[in-house]
Design an enzyme around this catalytic site. Structure first.
Site, short mmCIF file in Angstrom:
data_model
loop_
_atom_site.label_atom_id
_atom_site.label_comp_id
_atom_site.label_asym_id
_atom_site.label_seq_id
_atom_site.Cartn_x
_atom_site.Cartn_y
_atom_site.Cartn_z
N ASN A 170 0.85 -1.19 0.00
CA ASN A 170 0.00 0.00 0.00
C ASN A 170 0.88 1.24 0.00
OD1 ASN A 170 -2.78 1.02 0.21
ND2 ASN A 170 -2.05 1.96 2.11
N GLU A 171 0.64 2.12 -0.94
CA GLU A 171 1.32 3.43 -0.96
C GLU A 171 2.80 3.29 -0.60
OE1 GLU A 171 -1.03 6.08 1.53
OE2 GLU A 171 -2.29 6.56 -0.17
N GLU A 324 -8.13 5.31 -4.26
CA GLU A 324 -8.60 5.84 -2.97
C GLU A 324 -8.88 7.33 -3.10
OE1 GLU A 324 -6.11 5.50 0.44
OE2 GLU A 324 -5.59 3.43 0.02
N TRP A 332 -6.60 13.24 8.76
CA TRP A 332 -5.16 13.37 9.03
C TRP A 332 -4.63 14.78 8.80
CZ3 TRP A 332 -3.73 14.71 4.19
CH2 TRP A 332 -4.41 14.12 3.10
N PHE A 374 -12.40 9.07 12.60
CA PHE A 374 -13.14 10.24 12.10
C PHE A 374 -12.98 10.43 10.60
CE2 PHE A 374 -12.83 11.44 16.63
CZ PHE A 374 -14.20 11.56 16.86
N HIS A 375 -12.36 9.48 9.94
CA HIS A 375 -12.22 9.58 8.47
C HIS A 375 -13.55 9.17 7.85
CE1 HIS A 375 -10.71 8.99 4.43
NE2 HIS A 375 -9.53 9.44 4.79
C1 GAL Z 1 -4.18 6.51 2.50
C2 GAL Z 1 -4.06 5.06 2.91
C3 GAL Z 1 -5.37 4.52 3.45
C4 GAL Z 1 -6.00 5.47 4.40
C5 GAL Z 1 -6.16 6.80 3.73
C6 GAL Z 1 -6.84 7.83 4.59
O1 GAL Z 1 -2.95 7.12 2.53
O2 GAL Z 1 -3.65 4.28 1.82
O3 GAL Z 1 -5.11 3.28 4.05
O4 GAL Z 1 -5.20 5.59 5.54
O5 GAL Z 1 -4.91 7.30 3.38
O6 GAL Z 1 -7.01 9.05 3.91
#
Ligand code: GAL
Length: 695
Positions: A170-171, A324, A332, A374-375
């Site tokens: 992932n990323e 995503e 964040w 909270f996302h």
């Molecule tokens: C991305 C990540 C996800 C999630 C997302 C939240 O960077 O791949 O797992 O954390 O951010 O915005």
């Protein structure tokens, strides 16, 4: 690079899979879904999940991204029973799976048993578990464990009917400055330079007594008393990107070797600083990207459009996947703004307009615990009785209506040059100004195109500019001979070229090219320079009155200037005062069949728009509805217009209704509404228009 090599049989099956994303979309239509983390929920919630996924029209979910500690709770053990059940359940409900290797976040036991798997930062601090991504891409032990679980996962599910795509890690973006990284870095350097003398030459170690006697003395950049050698940093960035790619490649090959034939990919992150996506692009079967523009940023619509054009360009124009994004707020940033459901829809349709054949989110169900509680998510904690979920249902319905768009291409005649090593080299410390930022400049230049509804491709230096009749080089500090030749060929053949300040200054090691600058482009630009200087804000420029495109206001520059001399070019603007008073700031030069502009300072938005629209008009470029570009924009403010195949996307990011004269009688795919000569797009709304055959 050995890191990107694939075994021949793996490559052959990857080639087969290359068309796999197209086949998947031909089957499913536009992909729609998100990250699904059932391991965070009790079994009874899963039924509810799939029921609501079906209601929303979800057809693809990414499963397992952070499930390592669930699959391997104890070293060497495997618990796949829950995953068997999840995949079966999804399959029974007609939902395809993008199955992830869980390798982005090792379980705590790995770092406890093998501290060498944990990354070390520049200050020598070893990072701990307790968050995520705590692994070193250099660690042999991490890689063995990651490969072992990847193999088992792939062997178990390669032929599972629900699995239609693979998602590796992932990323990818972890850095490590520790001892194991030092060993891997040295191996990379040996492959790059073969001898320590060549490294000493490339790094210019005669400066400050940095000469190395052997590769064993070389370290990653670490905390040091003063500025680090810029080429050491640059090569460490190259190595770090390659090392991550190597980890990705190992897992991808293990999936292939287990017999998987589905497309394999991982998620990019736009202009991410720790991976050179030009070098990654061929290693993935479909370009996939994560995009989180700040809803509070007025430039976000244009800036994310640029990222989307980059993604399309990385894939050679093929459809890509928005892997995503957030349906509403992220959690964040320091201050997280929500989106209206309409904005969530607009952002998604924007990606489709710019070539995405799939729209996915982080994540399906909002977390109830952990740092992302909270996302926003497609299914919020409030449940399906929520504006967010209703918006998701509507988006699902919209995307189903857009099936005819699948596979269609965006054609662009303007190219923008961008590459990672030049960006890296340009931002090493100790330069004329720290205020000149590559991405910021690329964004400023691109916004002029965006306001004009002019599509662009991002070009890799050295690539044949092909059909691009305008090539923009906003700020390429490093221009290598092959790239300079490609630009010269394009202009000789009739292209219009605009080059921005502090370009073509250095070679691939970041060393200053000798002679008047830009050494490799002087003949083409008809102008040359000898020195750079930081510039105070609002430094006045005097514009040549014969330059008919000159703006009435904004005749200023800031940030950086060059001491230039015209060697045959026309001077369109000169510095009005200061150390370079009277010397050229903006020039234009005829070369072969084309013309080249040089913008030797960071000029105001007005001047920049004037120069760029001058070049676009000179090349005969019009916007998507046939109107010539204008410095202030040729579309109503906030309206984005993109043509994808036969479809004209109109996206209104502004606060007012936007009216556009149409090139023909058209019909909106989203609503079936018909338009004869003009369409008015409401604020926040979108239309996808196709020509209507009138009888
Ligand atoms: C991305 C990540 C996800 C999630 C997302 C939240 O960077 O791949 O797992 O954390 O951010 O915005």
């Amino acid at each position: 690079m050995p890191t990107t090599d694939r075994p021949a049989d793996a490559r052959a099956s990857a080639d087969r899979a290359g068309s796999g994303f197209a086949a998947l979309c031909a089957d499913l239509g536009l992909c729609f879904g998100g990250d699904y983390n059932p391991e965070q929920w009790p079994r009874e919630v899963w039924n509810d999940d799939v029921r609501l996924m079906r209601r929303a029209g979800v057809n693809l979910v990414t499963v397992g991204v952070f499930s390592w500690s669930r699959i391997e709770p104890v070293p060497g053990e495997r618990d796949f029973t829950w995953l068997d059940e999840v995949l079966d359940l999804l399959h029974e409900n007609g939902i395809a799976v993008d199955l992830a290797t869980p390798t982005a976040s090792p379980p705590p036991w790995l770092g406890i048993r093998h501290p060498e798997t944990l990354p070390v930062d520049r200050d020598g601090v070893r990072l701990s578990a307790g968050s995520r991504n705590q692994f070193s891409p250099a660690s042999a032990v991490y890689r063995e464990h990651a490969l072992a679980i990847t193999r088992d996962l792939a062997e178990r599910y390669a032929r599972h009917p629900s699995v239609r795509m693979w998602h590796v890690g992932n990323e990818w973006g972890q850095l490590d400055h520790g001892d194991e990284a030092a060993r891997e870095f040295r191996l990379w350097l040996r492959r790059e330079y073969a001898t320590i003398d060549a490294l000493n030459e490339a790094w210019g170690t005669a400066v400050w007594s940095q000469r190395y006697g052997s590769f064993d003395e070389v370290l990653p950049p670490r905390r040091a008393p003063y500025t680090i050698n810029p080429t050491q940093s640059l090569d460490f960035r190259r190595y770090s990107s390659d090392q991550l790619l190597r980890c990705y490649g190992e897992q991808r090959d293990a999936i292939r070797e287990a017999g998987a034939t589905q497309p394999i990919t991982t998620n990019f992150m736009g202009f991410f600083p720790h991976a050179d996506y030009w070098s990654w692009a061929d290693a993935v079967d479909v370009i996939a990207d994560d995009q989180y523009p700040d809803p509070g940023d007025e430039h976000a619509p244009a800036d994310i459009a640029l990222v989307q054009d980059l993604m399309r360009s990385l894939g050679g124009g093929r459809p890509w996947l928005l892997m995503e994004q957030a349906i509403s707020a992220v959690s964040w940033r320091e201050h997280n703004l929500a989106k209206t459901p309409q904005k969530g829809r607009l952002d998604s349709l924007q990606a489709v307009a710019r070539g995405a054949d799939g729209i996915c989110f982080f994540q399906w169900r909002q977390a109830r615990s952990g740092p992302e509680r909270f996302h926003s998510a497609m299914l919020p904690a409030a449940g399906d009785d929520s504006a967010v979920f209703h918006g998701v249902e509507r988006l699902g319905a919209d995307l189903r209506r857009l099936r005819p768009v699948v596979g269609a291409r965006v054609n662009a005649r303007v190219g923008i040059l961008f590459d990672w090593p030049s960006w890296w080299a340009s931002e090493e410390p100790a330069r004329p100004t720290e205020r000149l930022r590559t991405i910021e400049q690329v964004q400023r230049w691109y916004r002029v195109l965006w306001r004009n509804g002019v599509a662009a491709n991002v070009l890799r230096p050295g690539d044949d500019a092909g059909d691009h009749c305008v090539v923009l080089v906003p700020h390429s500090y490093v221009i290598e001979p092959g790239a300079a030749d490609a630009l010269r060929d394009a202009v000789s053949g009739g292209a219009r070229l605009v080059v921005g300040p502090f370009s073509g200054v250095a070679d691939r090691h970041g060393h200053l090219l000798q002679g008047r600058s830009p050494a490799l482009l002087r003949d083409l630009l008809g102008v040359s320079g000898e020195e750079w200087s930081g510039l105070p804000d609002g430094a006045p420029l005097v514009v040549d009155e014969a330059w008919d495109a000159a703006p009435a206001v904004g005749r200023t520059a800031s940030v950086l200037a060059e001491r230039l001399r015209a060697d045959g070019a026309d001077v369109l603007a000169a510095f009005g005062d200061g150390v370079y008073a009277g010397l050229p700031a903006i020039t234009r030069h005829a070369f072969g069949e084309g013309r080249a502009w040089y913008v030797g300072a960071v000029v105001s938005d007005e001047l920049l728009a004037a120069v760029l629209t001058d070049a676009l008009r000179d090349a005969g470029v019009t916007n998507v509805v046939g109107v010539p570009p204008r410095p202030e924009g040729s579309l109503p403010q906030g309206l984005e217009a993109v043509r994808r195949g036969d479809h004209l996307f109109l996206l209104n990011h502004g606060r007012h209704g936007a009216e556009l004269v149409l090139p023909a009688a058209m019909r909106d795919l989203l609503t079936d509404e018909e338009f004869d000569r003009a369409a008015t797009v409401a604020p926040g709304a979108a239309m996808v228009l196709t020509e209507r055959l009138t009888t």
